[in-house]
Design an enzyme around this catalytic site. Structure first.
Site, mmCIF file in Angstrom:
data_model
loop_
_atom_site.group_PDB
_atom_site.id
_atom_site.type_symbol
_atom_site.label_atom_id
_atom_site.label_comp_id
_atom_site.label_asym_id
_atom_site.label_seq_id
_atom_site.Cartn_x
_atom_site.Cartn_y
_atom_site.Cartn_z
ATOM 1 N N SER A 24 44.771 -15.698 6.054
ATOM 2 C CA SER A 24 43.655 -14.772 6.001
ATOM 3 C C SER A 24 43.343 -14.438 4.554
ATOM 4 C CB SER A 24 44.021 -13.490 6.751
ATOM 5 O OG SER A 24 43.178 -12.431 6.387
ATOM 6 N N LYS A 61 33.979 -17.199 10.139
ATOM 7 C CA LYS A 61 33.488 -18.560 10.343
ATOM 8 C C LYS A 61 31.996 -18.597 10.630
ATOM 9 C CE LYS A 61 37.712 -19.254 9.876
ATOM 10 N NZ LYS A 61 38.028 -17.825 9.944
#
Length: 543
Positions: free
Chosen positions: A460, A116
């Site tokens: 993921s 992120k």
């Protein structure tokens, strides 16, 4: 900030940092460094920051450095803390904006690496729009056990393998110890490395930056050159919006599809484009996917690692294969991306395949639509077995990842089941957590060939199998996912881009009227995030 009598107090404070008279005439470059001692991908970034600052000084600039937070998804995975991962993207962007704007930088360098943090810094590039260069910290080298190369996904899947009796306790411990041997982002093409590749494809980092490894001499040299370039673009006044265009984003989506990147890019690129005042629609990913061949197969969808892609020529090599379909766009170095593609060489055609030897005729990303996902949902089709491209089976419904994981480990999930995990979206969780633990256990237990997984949460970049995420509208806001019950039949067809539950619209509406939303207590930042965040189909950005 540095000129005139009225600014004497500011200069006085800067002199406390060691600045001299001559320094006030130099470009001031901020260095946003996400170094920490809890994230393997970031543990070496201080060394890179020192090289960046050397480059800034060499080019005639002066630097100031500040810290940026970063969460390790692999450590937080499966815990309540995973709900903070996606929301932290906004904190990263806000941190850079606040520090760069408050201290009036002439330019800045973002030193980043993980899931992120890189998207947050790219968002800041478009939002702040002063000269900027991004330096991604590089992948980790693979671990090795019994002549087999490993990554962090090897550990996650070993949990299921151990439960299924496929490996011994001793094997399990050795895999845990050996899979992550040192600094860098996890060594396969997961979200962190995918975003590094797309940063280079968009022209916001130096050529070769994405694949040069964390511990390499090349990475240190790229770091120094990044500092030099930051001063050059500051003096030239070359801002991100001057060269990052809609074409840049379309090229990035094409590269993403060609290399089989993480589905999280659908969230991040849309959010980044918004900060550049560019509209990027979810269906563009599917449109470009249908027009892009899948030519690189790294972990988890293939057998190669980032170290293999680097040796094969990195992202420039990929661009060279895609050149006929790329759009003209410039890079932060001032080059045309088409010139980069033309000059590049493929050093290993087994890793970066020719278009005539593509792994798949379509790209890695696939967007599905139907009564379960009226606003769309996402799957990494390059990591789906051909036998699972069409699926129909009974739903097994869970309102939390933990419940679904327990059911899988206890053997209650059977071949042919469609595992539904809902209330995991941006608002529902809140925070839209990834579910790598669950998907890896399904794979490790040998169910990847027969079980589908559907969620309004995320996966993921290391996830493989028929794992469908980002279902929109999410269950929390009344999406059809909230209407599914155990044994309802779910049908999925990747070729026709369809996903549906075999219920009438009347029945879905009736069930939604009677639905009960699980109570998830939130405080602080997550409470504010739930109140402000938008749909995943629009990038899960704050309103």
């Amino acid at each position: 900030m540095k000129k005139g009598m009225a600014r004497a107090p500011a200069r006085g404070l800067l002199r406390a940092l060691g600045m001299k008279d001559e320094d006030f005439e130099k470009p001031m470059i901020a260095v946003a460094n996400s170094f920490s001692t809890i994230v393997p991908g970031h543990m070496h970034l201080n060394k890179l920051a020192e090289e960046v600052k050397k480059g800034i000084q060499q080019a005639g600039g002066t630097a100031y450095e500040f810290g940026v937070p970063g969460i390790c998804d692999g450590i937080a995975m499966g815990l309540e803390g995973m709900r903070y991962s996606l929301p932290s993207r906004e904190i990263v962007a806000d941190t850079v904006e606040s520090m760069v704007e408050a201290h009036v930088a002439d330019g800045w360098v973002g030193i980043t690496n993980c899931d992120k943090i890189t998207p947050g810094m790219l968002m800041a590039c478009g939002r702040v729009n002063i000269p900027a260069v991004i330096l991604t910290g590089g992948p980790m080298v693979p671990g090795i056990y019994r002549d087999k190369r490993l990554d962090v996904i090897s550990i996650f899947e070993a949990v299921g393998e151990l439960k299924a009796g496929k490996i011994t306790d001793a094997d399990f411990l050795e895999i845990e110890k050996r899979a992550c041997p040192g600094p860098g982002s996890c060594s396969g093409l997961f979200t962190a490395n995918t975003m590094a590749c797309l940063t280079e494809a968009m022209g916001l980092s130096l050529e070769g930056c994405a694949t040069s490894h964390a511990i390499s001499k090349e990475k240190l040299e790229i770091a120094r050159k990044t500092g030099v370039l930051a001063v050059e673009v500051a003096l030239d006044g070359r801002k991100p919006r001057d060269f990052v265009t809609k074409a840049s984003f379309e090229n990035a989506v094409r590269v993403d599809n060609a290399i089989g990147g993480s589905t999280n890019t659908c969230l991040h690129l849309i959010a980044i484009a918004k900060e550049f005042d560019i509209d990027l629609e979810l269906d563009l990913f599917d449109k470009i996917s249908k027009d892009t061949k899948h030519i690189v197969a790294l972990k988890p969808g293939g057998e190669h690692f980032m170290i293999d892609l680097d040796a094969a020529g990195g992202i420039p090599a990929v661009l060279s294969r895609l050149a006929p379909k790329l759009k003209d766009a410039r890079t932060v170095e001032g080059r045309s991306i088409l010139d980069v593609a033309k000059a590049a060489k493929v050093k290993d055609p087994q890793v970066v395949r020719g278009l005539d030897r593509a792994y798949h005729e379509e790209g890695g990303i696939c967007i599905l639509w139907g009564n379960l996902a009226e606003e769309g949902c996402v799957v990494k089709q390059s990591a789906v077995l051909s036998s699972m491209r069409k699926f129909e089976g009974p739903a097994r419904v869970f309102d939390s990842e933990r419940e679904a994981t327990d059911a899988t480990l206890e053997g209650r999930i059977k071949p042919g089941d469609a595992v539904v995990v809902r209330y995991q979206g941006p608002k529902g969780a809140p925070g839209m957590p990834e579910m790598l633990s669950l998907t890896a256990i399904i794979a490790g237990m040998g169910l990847i060939e027969s079980v589908a997984l559907i969620t309004d949460g995320r996966f993921s970049g290391g996830t493989r199998g028929l794992s469908i995420g980002h279902v929109c509208p999410e269950a929390y806001v009344g999406g059809a996912l909230a209407a599914i019950r155990d044994k309802d039949i779910v049908r999925i067809d990747l070729d026709s881009r369809e996903i549906e539950v075999l219920l009438s619209q009347k029945e879905v509406k009736a069930r939604l009227r009677d639905r009960k939303i699980p109570g998830t207590k939130t405080t602080g930042y997550l409470r504010r995030y739930r109140e402000q965040v938008g749909s995943a189909s629009c990038g899960a950005i704050l309103g």
